[in-house]
Design a protein around this motif. Structure first.
Motif, short mmCIF file in Angstrom:
data_model
loop_
_atom_site.label_atom_id
_atom_site.label_comp_id
_atom_site.label_asym_id
_atom_site.label_seq_id
_atom_site.Cartn_x
_atom_site.Cartn_y
_atom_site.Cartn_z
N UNK A 99 0.73 -1.14 -0.15
CA UNK A 99 0.12 0.08 0.09
C UNK A 99 0.70 1.38 0.03
N UNK A 100 2.02 1.15 0.78
CA UNK A 100 2.86 2.34 1.08
C UNK A 100 3.77 2.71 -0.37
N UNK A 101 3.63 1.84 -1.11
CA UNK A 101 4.19 2.04 -2.48
C UNK A 101 3.23 2.42 -3.63
N UNK A 102 2.18 2.87 -3.43
CA UNK A 102 1.03 3.29 -4.43
C UNK A 102 0.80 4.60 -4.39
N UNK A 103 1.13 5.21 -5.39
CA UNK A 103 1.05 6.79 -5.53
C UNK A 103 -0.23 7.35 -6.15
N UNK A 104 -0.62 8.30 -6.00
CA UNK A 104 -2.00 9.07 -6.49
C UNK A 104 -1.65 9.73 -7.81
N UNK A 105 -2.59 9.39 -8.92
CA UNK A 105 -3.70 8.69 -8.86
C UNK A 105 -3.28 7.21 -9.01
N UNK A 106 -4.00 6.10 -8.18
CA UNK A 106 -3.62 4.91 -8.23
C UNK A 106 -4.77 4.22 -8.06
N UNK A 107 -4.68 2.68 -7.95
CA UNK A 107 -5.65 1.82 -8.18
C UNK A 107 -5.05 0.38 -7.55
N UNK A 108 -5.90 -0.15 -6.44
CA UNK A 108 -5.64 -1.57 -6.20
C UNK A 108 -6.86 -2.38 -6.06
N UNK A 109 -6.78 -3.49 -6.35
CA UNK A 109 -7.72 -4.25 -6.04
C UNK A 109 -7.85 -5.23 -4.76
#
Lengths: 277, 277
Positions: B121-131
């Motif tokens: 989660x901490x590696x995801x930058x905005x705008x971003x998307x996870x499932x």
């Protein structure tokens, strides 16, 4: 309608349930008469189909694991009384089917009407949508395509002669019975089929990872025919060059989406624009 | 890297290929060490994964039908030379696998890193998307979800403890190897998982046929977490009541879309709005 008295089968060789014998082997070689509906969801849709005026599908007979009868009695009541219901113990049922049938709910169905592609096309009014599959030989994909076609209000599904049979047991199951609700025709070459569709005035759009339009920009209105090809190679180049093509934006450098998923996304987009959902 | 000399296996009991024995039985009980990659597409992605700096997955050994070696030599060259390549005749290979292995391409892979949900989660930058998947126990659906996540640029997939293992042979195959390219973590209850995701500041949207927002109206920007539940019952009511919910418009009175297809459509919509495709 009242629940008919189930008939107990104690011998796997009983001729009354002969069509259910060695289900998997028959799946492979194809059936001369009828199709196998498996599971309660498909059974319920078969009952609904049977009860329509001028039904396209009817049930010939039903075969249940004995301890499933009570659980499906509400569905059994929907069938006409002259559709026999057979029951068997787990051991006998497995001996009939040729493998362990953990669902325990089977019916033999028969397709009554065989509409041509032209019959179906002439029934579609604008704004409308149909799905066409060319060369989809995977039963999961055919089943999923029918499920998606039903969800997004496609008026018909047309399959060329190289597609597999959507009434095959597994395809029917994966479609959650949608093969019995979305009118379909199967046969002819992709060329012949698309010529017929064009002749009926449909707007033909071929779905391809190499498609030039964005699937979101397919113009609404009229009657749209979405064409999907096989996984892997996709639609042949001569089809892609003769018709307008659309693609689904996705990350580069990947295997394209699964054929049924891609069809689902495209049907979803078109259905929204056509006001079908 | 040059092609290592393949080692001929003539005895199905040879200890060097022990991990490939009785593949299907091990599929059912789970493997202690490693996973089975099957087919050329997955083999190629395993090679790519192995060659990354700090790889998440490595290949331990490869086992091929002897007449497949030439056809996959370009892929074999991508593996480090210390990854042994074993070959066997069709008869020996079938005796090893315990069934007829018509693809003839197998590798034993191993997961090297085990990131936590928080790491990802901490590696995801905005705008971003996870499932996020809760309770998806069908290997086809898990595989398809990864394929869709890859196609639409999801930065990670998080699975609760009731989801099946995406490294299971069939899930990996259905994902066309995307399980090796989209970072994932698996474990914890759905509640704990969603608490972690919320704590990291993600916008959580639960996908449900009963969802109140239209999936097209999910606001863009930020980091969006799309949550999908099981087929049939879907997400539990307490999750639906704690988070915002979205649905995919579809024809009324039908079984909802397949879970993986629904996830694919929602990821597609969000990815478009997030500018990921």
């Amino acid at each position: 309608m009242s629940l008919p008295q189930p008939i107990l089968i104690t011998d796997a060789d009983d001729p009354r349930i002969a069509e259910f014998r060695n289900i998997r082997e028959r799946d492979l070689v194809g059936r001369q008469a009828g199709f196998i509906a498996e599971g309660t969801v498909v059974l319920r849709l078969l009952a609904a189909a049977h009860n329509r005026l001028n039904p396209s599908f009817v049930a010939e007979k039903i075969l249940l694991l004995e301890n499933r009868v009570d659980g499906v009695s509400d569905i059994l009541k929907l069938f006409p009384e002259d559709v026999p219901v057979y029951v068997a113990s787990a051991a006998v049922l497995d001996a009939i089917a040729g493998f362990h049938l953990h669902r325990g709910v089977l019916a033999l169905g028969r397709r009554v009407t065989m509409p041509t592609a032209q019959d179906l096309l002439r029934n579609v009014s604008a704004p409308g949508l149909i799905a066409i599959a060319c060369g989809i030989s995977n039963h999961d994909n055919i089943g999923s395509m029918f499920r998606n076609a039903a969800a997004f209000g496609a008026a018909a599904v047309l399959l060329d002669e190289t597609c597999c049979d959507p009434l095959y047991r597994k395809a029917l199951r994966v479609s959650v019975g949608s093969v019995l609700t979305v009118p379909f025709a199967r046969g002819g070459t992709a060329d012949d089929l698309l010529r017929t569709v064009a002749g009926e005035g449909f707007d033909i759009w071929a779905l391809s990872p190499r498609g030039t339009a964005d699937v979101r920009d397919i113009p609404a209105g009229g009657r749209i025919a979405l064409v999907t090809g096989t996984e892997g190679t996709g639609l042949p180049q001569d089809i892609l060059s003769r018709f307008r093509t659309a693609s689904i934006p996705q990350r580069p450098g990947l295997d394209s989406l699964n054929a049924a998923t891609a069809t689902g996304i495209a049907l979803y987009e078109i259905a929204r624009r056509q006001g079908l959902v």
